[in-house]
Design a protein around this motif. Structure first.
Motif, PDB file in Angstrom:
ATOM      1  N   GLN A   1     119.591  36.253-114.198  1.00 43.87           N
ATOM      2  CA  GLN A   1     118.403  36.370-113.943  1.00 43.87           C
ATOM      3  C   GLN A   1     117.841  35.101-113.198  1.00 43.87           C
ATOM      4  OE1 GLN A   1     116.061  36.587-117.903  1.00 43.87           O
ATOM      5  NE2 GLN A   1     114.593  35.008-116.935  1.00 43.87           N
ATOM      6  N   GLY A   2     116.858  35.478-112.341  1.00 46.49           N
ATOM      7  CA  GLY A   2     116.431  34.532-111.491  1.00 46.49           C
ATOM      8  C   GLY A   2     115.812  35.102-110.270  1.00 46.49           C
ATOM      9  N   GLY A   3     114.935  34.302-109.498  1.00 45.10           N
ATOM     10  CA  GLY A   3     114.277  34.783-108.358  1.00 45.10           C
ATOM     11  C   GLY A   3     113.318  35.835-108.430  1.00 45.10           C
ATOM     12  N   GLY A   4     112.757  35.909-109.581  1.00 44.59           N
ATOM     13  CA  GLY A   4     111.862  37.039-110.044  1.00 44.59           C
ATOM     14  C   GLY A   4     112.611  38.206-110.392  1.00 44.59           C
ATOM     15  N   GLN A   5     113.948  38.367-110.831  1.00 43.96           N
ATOM     16  CA  GLN A   5     114.561  39.677-111.160  1.00 43.96           C
ATOM     17  C   GLN A   5     115.453  39.403-112.298  1.00 43.96           C
ATOM     18  OE1 GLN A   5     117.408  41.366-107.873  1.00 43.96           O
ATOM     19  NE2 GLN A   5     118.432  42.409-109.235  1.00 43.96           N
ATOM     20  N   PRO A   6     115.306  40.293-113.183  1.00 42.28           N
ATOM     21  CA  PRO A   6     115.976  40.408-114.640  1.00 42.28           C
ATOM     22  C   PRO A   6     117.523  40.009-114.364  1.00 42.28           C
ATOM     23  CG  PRO A   6     114.616  42.266-114.516  1.00 42.28           C
ATOM     24  CD  PRO A   6     114.728  41.577-113.228  1.00 42.28           C
TER      25      PRO A   6
ATOM     26  N   CYS B   1     117.178  35.317 -99.983  1.00 40.17           N
ATOM     27  CA  CYS B   1     117.045  35.903-101.509  1.00 40.17           C
ATOM     28  C   CYS B   1     118.485  36.058-101.815  1.00 40.17           C
ATOM     29  CB  CYS B   1     116.615  37.415-101.065  1.00 40.17           C
ATOM     30  SG  CYS B   1     116.460  38.212-102.653  1.00 40.17           S
ATOM     31  N   ALA B   2     118.507  35.892-103.027  1.00 42.19           N
ATOM     32  CA  ALA B   2     119.861  35.863-104.060  1.00 42.19           C
ATOM     33  C   ALA B   2     119.794  37.234-104.720  1.00 42.19           C
ATOM     34  CB  ALA B   2     120.100  34.717-104.897  1.00 42.19           C
ATOM     35  N   GLY B   3     118.863  38.153-104.835  1.00 40.52           N
ATOM     36  CA  GLY B   3     118.741  39.220-105.485  1.00 40.52           C
ATOM     37  C   GLY B   3     119.583  40.270-105.064  1.00 40.52           C
ATOM     38  N   THR B   4     119.524  41.433-105.808  1.00 42.37           N
ATOM     39  CA  THR B   4     120.225  42.724-105.353  1.00 42.37           C
ATOM     40  C   THR B   4     119.006  43.690-104.671  1.00 42.37           C
ATOM     41  OG1 THR B   4     119.972  43.973-107.367  1.00 42.37           O
ATOM     42  CG2 THR B   4     121.881  42.551-107.013  1.00 42.37           C
ATOM     43  N   HIS B   5     119.530  44.407-103.718  1.00 40.78           N
ATOM     44  CA  HIS B   5     118.759  45.240-102.647  1.00 40.78           C
ATOM     45  C   HIS B   5     119.357  46.667-102.399  1.00 40.78           C
ATOM     46  CE1 HIS B   5     115.544  42.388-102.009  1.00 40.78           C
ATOM     47  NE2 HIS B   5     116.573  41.509-102.374  1.00 40.78           N
TER      48      HIS B   5
ATOM     49  N   HIS C   1     122.685  31.596-114.985  1.00 41.97           N
ATOM     50  CA  HIS C   1     123.300  30.286-114.135  1.00 41.97           C
ATOM     51  C   HIS C   1     122.898  29.195-114.611  1.00 41.97           C
ATOM     52  CE1 HIS C   1     119.993  29.832-111.174  1.00 41.97           C
ATOM     53  NE2 HIS C   1     119.976  31.249-111.157  1.00 41.97           N
ATOM     54  N   ASP C   2     123.966  28.157-114.848  1.00 46.11           N
ATOM     55  CA  ASP C   2     123.727  26.857-115.175  1.00 46.11           C
ATOM     56  C   ASP C   2     124.215  26.089-113.998  1.00 46.11           C
ATOM     57  OD1 ASP C   2     126.632  26.862-115.018  1.00 46.11           O
ATOM     58  OD2 ASP C   2     126.786  26.528-117.293  1.00 46.11           O
ATOM     59  N   VAL C   3     124.235  24.884-114.258  1.00 48.60           N
ATOM     60  CA  VAL C   3     124.580  24.096-113.075  1.00 48.60           C
ATOM     61  C   VAL C   3     125.763  24.528-112.204  1.00 48.60           C
ATOM     62  CG1 VAL C   3     124.846  21.775-112.205  1.00 48.60           C
ATOM     63  CG2 VAL C   3     123.202  21.955-113.874  1.00 48.60           C
ATOM     64  N   GLU C   4     126.831  24.636-113.016  1.00 47.83           N
ATOM     65  CA  GLU C   4     128.163  24.987-112.049  1.00 47.83           C
ATOM     66  C   GLU C   4     128.674  26.387-112.199  1.00 47.83           C
ATOM     67  OE1 GLU C   4     131.091  22.440-113.722  1.00 47.83           O
ATOM     68  OE2 GLU C   4     130.043  20.530-113.193  1.00 47.83           O
ATOM     69  N   HIS C   5     128.081  27.161-113.013  1.00 45.08           N
ATOM     70  CA  HIS C   5     128.683  28.547-113.309  1.00 45.08           C
ATOM     71  C   HIS C   5     127.563  29.645-113.599  1.00 45.08           C
ATOM     72  CE1 HIS C   5     132.363  26.613-113.901  1.00 45.08           C
ATOM     73  NE2 HIS C   5     131.835  25.691-114.923  1.00 45.08           N
ATOM     74  N   VAL C   6     127.941  30.782-113.410  1.00 48.65           N
ATOM     75  CA  VAL C   6     127.145  32.060-113.901  1.00 48.65           C
ATOM     76  C   VAL C   6     127.701  32.182-115.362  1.00 48.65           C
ATOM     77  CG1 VAL C   6     126.815  34.413-113.618  1.00 48.65           C
ATOM     78  CG2 VAL C   6     126.743  32.922-111.626  1.00 48.65           C
TER      79      VAL C   6
ATOM     80  N   ALA D   1     106.698  36.031-106.607  1.00 48.85           N
ATOM     81  CA  ALA D   1     107.075  37.476-106.937  1.00 48.85           C
ATOM     82  C   ALA D   1     107.607  37.649-108.187  1.00 48.85           C
ATOM     83  CB  ALA D   1     108.234  37.817-105.879  1.00 48.85           C
ATOM     84  N   HIS D   2     107.350  38.499-108.810  1.00 44.12           N
ATOM     85  CA  HIS D   2     107.831  39.035-110.094  1.00 44.12           C
ATOM     86  C   HIS D   2     108.183  40.610-110.146  1.00 44.12           C
ATOM     87  CE1 HIS D   2     108.403  38.617-114.571  1.00 44.12           C
ATOM     88  NE2 HIS D   2     107.573  39.639-114.682  1.00 44.12           N
ATOM     89  N   HIS D   3     109.567  40.912-110.130  1.00 42.84           N
ATOM     90  CA  HIS D   3     110.148  42.196-109.984  1.00 42.84           C
ATOM     91  C   HIS D   3     110.486  42.989-111.466  1.00 42.84           C
ATOM     92  CE1 HIS D   3     110.003  41.031-105.834  1.00 42.84           C
ATOM     93  NE2 HIS D   3     110.714  40.137-105.989  1.00 42.84           N
ATOM     94  N   TRP D   4     109.961  42.494-112.504  1.00 43.51           N
ATOM     95  CA  TRP D   4     110.359  42.926-113.746  1.00 43.51           C
ATOM     96  C   TRP D   4     109.974  44.527-114.136  1.00 43.51           C
ATOM     97  CZ3 TRP D   4     112.567  40.124-118.397  1.00 43.51           C
ATOM     98  CH2 TRP D   4     113.327  38.760-117.822  1.00 43.51           C
ATOM     99  N   PRO D   5     110.728  45.355-114.682  1.00 42.76           N
ATOM    100  CA  PRO D   5     109.923  46.722-114.747  1.00 42.76           C
ATOM    101  C   PRO D   5     108.695  46.716-115.766  1.00 42.76           C
ATOM    102  CG  PRO D   5     112.438  46.761-115.192  1.00 42.76           C
ATOM    103  CD  PRO D   5     111.910  45.340-114.702  1.00 42.76           C
ATOM    104  N   GLY D   6     107.738  47.254-115.101  1.00 41.95           N
ATOM    105  CA  GLY D   6     106.466  47.255-115.833  1.00 41.95           C
ATOM    106  C   GLY D   6     105.540  46.130-115.688  1.00 41.95           C
ATOM    107  N   GLU D   7     105.989  45.154-114.874  1.00 37.89           N
ATOM    108  CA  GLU D   7     105.152  43.812-114.607  1.00 37.89           C
ATOM    109  C   GLU D   7     105.187  43.520-113.293  1.00 37.89           C
ATOM    110  OE1 GLU D   7     107.305  40.807-116.942  1.00 37.89           O
ATOM    111  OE2 GLU D   7     107.203  41.939-118.820  1.00 37.89           O
TER     112      GLU D   7
END
Length: 208
Positions: A40-45, A175-179, A61-66, A115-121
């Protein structure tokens, strides 16, 4: 940081090494040697899915890991990670549509601010740039459909650890999201509303 496979490939399964598995509030927190899961992050669940037979409930993600939160303990060692394809595709389509709306706003003199890319929102917010012009829902929908009909391909480039995403010759943005791999996967993008309040323009949208 855990290597994120979705940065450079679209595969939904991966052979991984489970590095650690520890109890947490929602189940068990798992760290992998590499991951196909989007946190979760960058406006994407986050993605969901499975590590072996254990269900992945959420990813962050925390400081060092997913970190992958699963419903049952996973043994350390080799295993298979599988992303829920239906959820990934929806989140991917919504995120890509949001990028295109951002380009529409920029062309009209608006600067994307959130930007907020959550379904329905789903929504993209803008602040005024240089001489911003009014945006109309039909105008935005028609421009989006032209890009979709042209089936512009996703363009990815890395600059150090930062990834930039664009489509065809449209501007690329960090961007760190999926496309989607190309825009025909979006099908249609209805604009639900465009409202301006206290200098912030908000475009709400969906995909069909």
């Amino acid at each position: 940081m855990t290597p994120r496979l979705f940065f450079t490939e679209d595969g939904l399964t991966a052979q991984v090494d489970v590095l650690s598995c520890a109890p947490c509030d929602d189940g068990f927190a798992v760290v992998l040697s590499r991951t196909p899961f989007h946190p979760q992050g960058g406006g994407q669940p986050s993605d969901t899915g499975w590590i072996g037979d254990s269900e992945v409930i959420k990813v962050f993600h925390d400081v060092e890991h997913v970190v992958h939160v699963v419903n049952a303990a996973v043994q350390t060692g080799k295993n298979q990670a599988r992303v829920d394809a239906t959820r990934r595709l929806l989140n991917t389509r919504l995120h890509s549509a949001g990028h295109l709306i951002g380009v529409c706003g920029e062309r009209a003199g608006w600067i994307p601010s959130k930007a907020h890319h959550w379904p329905g929102e789903c929504r993209v917010s803008f602040v005024p740039g240089n001489a911003p012009q009014p945006l109309q829902a039909q105008q935005v929908e028609e421009q989006l459909q032209r890009w979709i009909d042209a089936d512009l391909p996703r363009m990815t480039r890395m600059e150090g650890d930062q990834r930039f995403i664009g489509f065809g010759e449209l501007p690329a943005h960090p961007c760190a999201g999926t496309h989607v791999s190309s825009l025909k996967q979006l099908k249609t993008v209805p604009i639900l509303s465009i409202k301006e309040k206290k200098g912030v323009l908000t475009v709400r949208y969906d995909v069909q």
